[in-house]
Each structure stands twice: as C-alpha cells, then as structure tokens.
Design an enzyme around this catalytic site. Sequence first.
Site, short mmCIF file in Angstrom:
data_model
loop_
_atom_site.label_atom_id
_atom_site.label_comp_id
_atom_site.label_asym_id
_atom_site.label_seq_id
_atom_site.Cartn_x
_atom_site.Cartn_y
_atom_site.Cartn_z
N SER A 1 -8.31 -2.50 -8.35
CA SER A 1 -6.77 -2.26 -8.73
C SER A 1 -6.59 -0.90 -8.59
O SER A 1 -7.36 0.05 -8.41
CB SER A 1 -6.90 -2.52 -10.17
OG SER A 1 -5.47 -2.17 -10.79
N TYR B 1 -7.70 -3.66 -18.81
CA TYR B 1 -7.98 -4.16 -17.63
C TYR B 1 -8.39 -2.85 -16.87
O TYR B 1 -9.03 -2.81 -15.89
CB TYR B 1 -6.39 -4.43 -17.45
CG TYR B 1 -6.18 -4.82 -15.63
CD1 TYR B 1 -6.44 -6.27 -15.37
CD2 TYR B 1 -5.60 -3.88 -14.80
CE1 TYR B 1 -6.21 -6.66 -13.96
CE2 TYR B 1 -5.49 -4.62 -13.49
CZ TYR B 1 -5.83 -5.59 -13.00
OH TYR B 1 -5.50 -6.34 -11.80
P1 NAP Z 1 -3.42 -14.50 -10.39
O1 NAP Z 1 -2.23 -14.90 -9.66
O2 NAP Z 1 -3.35 -14.75 -11.92
O3 NAP Z 1 -4.83 -15.46 -10.08
C1 NAP Z 1 -6.04 -15.34 -10.46
C2 NAP Z 1 -6.81 -16.45 -10.59
O4 NAP Z 1 -8.06 -16.41 -11.28
C3 NAP Z 1 -6.10 -17.88 -11.23
O5 NAP Z 1 -6.13 -18.79 -10.44
C4 NAP Z 1 -6.67 -17.86 -12.64
O6 NAP Z 1 -6.69 -19.11 -13.19
C5 NAP Z 1 -8.15 -17.48 -12.02
N1 NAP Z 1 -9.15 -17.25 -13.28
C6 NAP Z 1 -8.60 -16.70 -14.40
N2 NAP Z 1 -9.82 -16.61 -15.17
C7 NAP Z 1 -10.70 -17.25 -14.41
C8 NAP Z 1 -12.24 -17.59 -15.02
N3 NAP Z 1 -12.92 -17.09 -16.05
N4 NAP Z 1 -13.07 -18.40 -13.81
C9 NAP Z 1 -12.36 -18.50 -12.81
N5 NAP Z 1 -11.09 -18.42 -12.42
C10 NAP Z 1 -10.43 -17.74 -13.38
O7 NAP Z 1 -3.91 -13.22 -10.14
P2 NAP Z 1 -3.53 -12.44 -8.52
O8 NAP Z 1 -2.35 -11.45 -8.96
O9 NAP Z 1 -3.59 -13.35 -7.46
O10 NAP Z 1 -4.81 -11.46 -8.67
C11 NAP Z 1 -5.95 -11.82 -8.37
C12 NAP Z 1 -7.10 -10.52 -8.39
O11 NAP Z 1 -6.32 -9.37 -7.86
C13 NAP Z 1 -7.30 -10.27 -9.90
O12 NAP Z 1 -8.62 -9.87 -10.07
C14 NAP Z 1 -6.25 -9.26 -10.39
O13 NAP Z 1 -6.79 -8.35 -11.16
C15 NAP Z 1 -6.31 -8.43 -8.97
N6 NAP Z 1 -5.27 -7.59 -8.64
C16 NAP Z 1 -3.95 -7.95 -8.61
C17 NAP Z 1 -2.91 -7.23 -8.41
C18 NAP Z 1 -1.44 -7.74 -8.23
O14 NAP Z 1 -0.76 -6.84 -8.25
N7 NAP Z 1 -1.07 -8.90 -8.37
C19 NAP Z 1 -2.95 -5.91 -7.94
C20 NAP Z 1 -4.29 -5.49 -7.96
C21 NAP Z 1 -5.47 -6.20 -8.32
P3 NAP Z 1 -5.58 -19.34 -14.27
O15 NAP Z 1 -4.21 -19.42 -13.51
O16 NAP Z 1 -5.95 -20.36 -15.03
O17 NAP Z 1 -5.43 -17.90 -15.09
C1 GCO Z 2 0.35 -3.74 -14.59
C2 GCO Z 2 -0.03 -4.57 -13.37
C3 GCO Z 2 -1.24 -3.95 -12.28
C4 GCO Z 2 -1.31 -4.75 -11.16
C5 GCO Z 2 -2.53 -4.19 -10.20
C6 GCO Z 2 -2.25 -2.67 -9.76
O1 GCO Z 2 0.58 -4.17 -15.31
O2 GCO Z 2 0.26 -2.32 -14.16
O3 GCO Z 2 -0.48 -5.89 -13.47
O4 GCO Z 2 -2.35 -3.62 -13.20
O5 GCO Z 2 -1.73 -6.08 -11.29
O6 GCO Z 2 -3.86 -4.48 -10.61
O7 GCO Z 2 -3.15 -2.35 -8.68
#
Ligand code: NAP
Ligand code: GCO
Length: 264
Positions: free
Chosen positions: A144, A157
């Site tokens: 992240s 986080y």
């Molecule tokens: P998301 O839309 O919330 O998807 C995350 C998935 O993980 C959901 O299907 C969730 O299920 C599942 N999950 C949660 N807890 C779990 C567990 N204990 N065991 C198995 N599955 C589980 O998130 P996303 O935005 O696609 O993010 C995916 C990854 O990228 C995460 O690690 C997030 O921190 C990271 N990330 C996201 C962003 C961003 O801007 N979106 C940026 C940087 C990093 P539920 O729906 O039931 O919770």
């Molecule tokens: C926040 C966001 C972030 C992003 C992501 C950034 O509240 O600042 O959710 O943490 O999800 O991980 O890279």
Amino acid sequence: MVNFSLEGKVALVTGASYGIGFALATAFAQAGAKIVFNDIKPELVEKGLAAYEAEGIKAHGYVCDVTKEDQVDAMVAQIEKEVGVIDILVNNAGIIKRIPMHEMSAADFRQVIDIDLNGPFIVSKAVIPSMIKKGHGKIINICSMMSELGRETVSAYAAAKGGLKMLTRNIASEYGEYNIQCNGIGPGYIATPQTAPLREKQADGSRHPFDAFIVAKTPAARWGTPEDLMGPAVFLASEASDFVNGHILYVDGGILAYIGKQPK
Ligand code: NAP
Ligand code: GCO
C-alpha cells in the site's frame, strides 16, 4: 526470449471475488495460468465464480479465512489435489478500518493486523514447502501507499502494510536460494469498494474532499483502477522477473515521487 507467459502455472489469489484480486487473477488467466481464489464468505465465492465465468475464465473458488491456519492448510492441500501445486501466490485479501487511533479498540487493531499481516504469513508459509520441492515460486504481497506513508485514522492498516513490506523482504531473503521470488505491489489510490467511502459525493453534489485531495496529490491526476495493476502483477508472476526479489513495485500514478502542489 523474454517470457511473460504464465502458461501451465497455478495461481492462488486470496480474497479475489471482486476488486483488485479479481483483476489480478483475470490478468493471470489471460497470460495462461489456472486461477484459484478464496474468499471468507460462501456467497462471495459464488459471486466470484460467476464473475470469472462471465469473463470466459474457469476459476476454482474456495471458502477460506486467511487468518485461520487450519483452514488455509486444508485449502492448500485441496488445491494441490484438485488443481496442482501453487506456482504463484498473491496475498491480496485485506481490510481497512478508518478510526482515529486514540478511539480505536485493541480488538479492532488486532483484527486488521491479523488479516493484513498474519494472513500473508499463514498463506505464504503453507505454499513455500511445495514451491521449494518444485524448484520455483512467486509470492506477491499487496502492500500500500501506507507501507511508506502515514495518515490520520489508518494506524492499524499502516502498521500492517509496513510490516508486510518487511515480510516481503524477509521471504525474499530466506527463500531466494530456492528460486522463490517474493515481491510486493504497492497500489496507489485505486477505485474499489474498499475506497468507495473516500469518493462518495457530498450532499450538495460536489466531490468528497478526500477525492479531490488524492487527484491533486497524484501526478497522473486520477484514481487508479484495478486494471492498472494487471501488467505489473503479470511481470512479477512471470519468468521475466526471476532476478527481481524483495522489491516493492509502487503502482501509484507517481504519488510517492511527488512533493505536492503549492497551495493557491
Ligand atoms: P476489497 O475490495 O475490500 O477486497 C478485499 C477482499 O478480501 C474481499 O473480497 C474481502 O471479503 C476479502 N477478505 C477480507 N478478509 C478476508 C479473510 N480473512 N480471508 C479471506 N478473504 C478476506 O479490497 P481491494 O480494494 O480490492 O483491495 C485488495 C487488497 O489491496 C487489500 O489488501 C488492500 O489493502 C490492498 N490495497 C487496496 C488499495 C485501494 O486503493 N483499493 C490500495 C492499496 C492496497 P469481504 O468483502 O467479505 O470483506
Ligand atoms: C486510506 C485508503 C488507503 C488505500 C491504499 C493506498 O484510507 O488511506 O484506504 O489506505 O486503500 O492502501 O495505497
């Protein structure tokens, strides 16, 4: 010849029913891999299977909580039997809780650490022995901006994602000699359900202040999409990156390079 193909590989992407995980698994399938994913709820696995099918992908879905070692071990054994030994693991499943630190309960803090940091440890630990036997493996941890930066309300986080960056470097250090590469992808701000609350329109129809803030903070001047992460993930999953180990590839439209705009 440079080889980005994933033909014949088995890829497990955790929490990949939708969002970033779904896009990464789709990219792997397009590059030739067999796709396996898990999610914590049966209805999400069903939804995921239907979504992959709609893309013409035959995916294998399992119900499994990444924080439960017994469930993860059983899932990995089942995947090895039903699909094959896992060549590529993406630790994608994750949650965020946006709560000021002084108001956050220890239980909430622990839950975020458990899913976002202990989960990748548990799943990686389960796949590494077979990767060693097979003589190769790729582990990609979804880090992240918060692996590098802090901001208000995301203490747990940021602690988890900072820890995941170091777990990545440690797996690379410990298992590089077995031809296992462990790298991270650090997505910038990506439009998914996880970040939807930060993009909600205000009552008067204007943009959420955080939405405007992120667009101004990003040299690309937009939110990222899950599709922006597909190419980097295929690179890190393929032989093309066999000498890249312990690296975090930030896919952030330039946020980390940028000092920010001078206030008007
Ligand atoms: P998301 O839309 O919330 O998807 C995350 C998935 O993980 C959901 O299907 C969730 O299920 C599942 N999950 C949660 N807890 C779990 C567990 N204990 N065991 C198995 N599955 C589980 O998130 P996303 O935005 O696609 O993010 C995916 C990854 O990228 C995460 O690690 C997030 O921190 C990271 N990330 C996201 C962003 C961003 O801007 N979106 C940026 C940087 C990093 P539920 O729906 O039931 O919770
Ligand atoms: C926040 C966001 C972030 C992003 C992501 C950034 O509240 O600042 O959710 O943490 O999800 O991980 O890279």
